[in-house]
Enzyme design. Structure first.
Site, PDB file in Angstrom:
ATOM      1  CG  ASP A 134      -1.677  24.288  10.573  1.00 27.66           C
ATOM      2  OD1 ASP A 134      -2.692  23.356  10.654  1.00 27.66           O
ATOM      3  OD2 ASP A 134      -0.504  23.729  11.537  1.00 27.66           O
ATOM      4  CG  ASP A 179       2.531  26.300  13.947  1.00 26.13           C
ATOM      5  OD1 ASP A 179       3.435  26.820  13.219  1.00 26.13           O
ATOM      6  OD2 ASP A 179       2.192  25.254  14.102  1.00 26.13           O
TER       7      ASP A 179
END
Length: 194
Positions: free
Chosen positions: A94, A112
């Site tokens: 991502d 993240d």
């Protein structure tokens, strides 16, 4: 990192950022993988599952021309060896510009890792190659690929283009799964109005 911050960087700083991201990805992708079954996200299996879900849930709501588009789209995906044959690696999965932490115009961290997975290494280039208001743009992604020494830059570009085309399907499936009618309807309307 945001597109506006990126635009404010000097050419040398942009170049250094691309080198830093390429180095990060090379290092992450070279981590030895454990020999444990069930850890890999199989790209083709995910596409097949999405295709089956679409046929079960929206085919009675869309016109024949939309069904034909979906059939053709998945035929292209499922029969393309450039998509089904890939280098397996530990991936961030991502990596978008808003997950790159910048300090004093330099990359100082990546955040993240909630979607990290063992999968197609090219998935880490998809958002870096995206031309949108949220991302830095294709030119930056190509620069990262060159510093990464990717053996065939055309393949991650193909996958990035595919990811852009896949977005309405993600909206439909994500909207269904999370019971977000607005997201679902936006994706469905895009498929119907193709």
């Amino acid at each position: 990192m945001t597109p506006s911050i990126y635009k404010s960087l000097s050419d040398d700083e942009k170049d250094m950022l691309a080198q830093d991201i390429a180095l990060f990805l090379r290092e992450m992708h070279s981590i030895p993988l454990p020999d444990i079954d069930g850890l890999e996200l199989h790209v083709i299996n995910d596409y097949r599952n999405d295709y089956d879900t679409l046929r079960e849930t929206i085919y009675n709501k869309i016109p024949n021309k939309s069904k034909e588009y979906i059939e053709d789209f998945y035929k292209r995906i499922l029969n393309d060896e450039r998509i089904s044959q890939y280098v397996k690696a530990l991936c961030h999965n991502d990596l978008s510009c808003n997950h790159i932490i910048i300090q004093n115009n330099k990359a100082v961290g990546i955040i993240d890792f909630g979607d990290a997975a063992i999968t197609d290494r090219d998935k880490d280039f998809v958002y870096l190659l995206e031309d949108s208001i949220e991302e830095i743009g294709r030119e930056f992604g190509v620069k990262v690929l060159k510093y990464y020494n990717h053996p065939n830059i055309d393949i991650p570009i193909l996958k990035a283009n595919l990811n852009d085309e896949y977005y309405p399907i993600e909206q439909i499936l994500g909207g269904q799964a999370m019971k977000l009618d607005d997201m679902y309807n936006k994706g469905l309307n895009k498929i119907i109005n193709l």
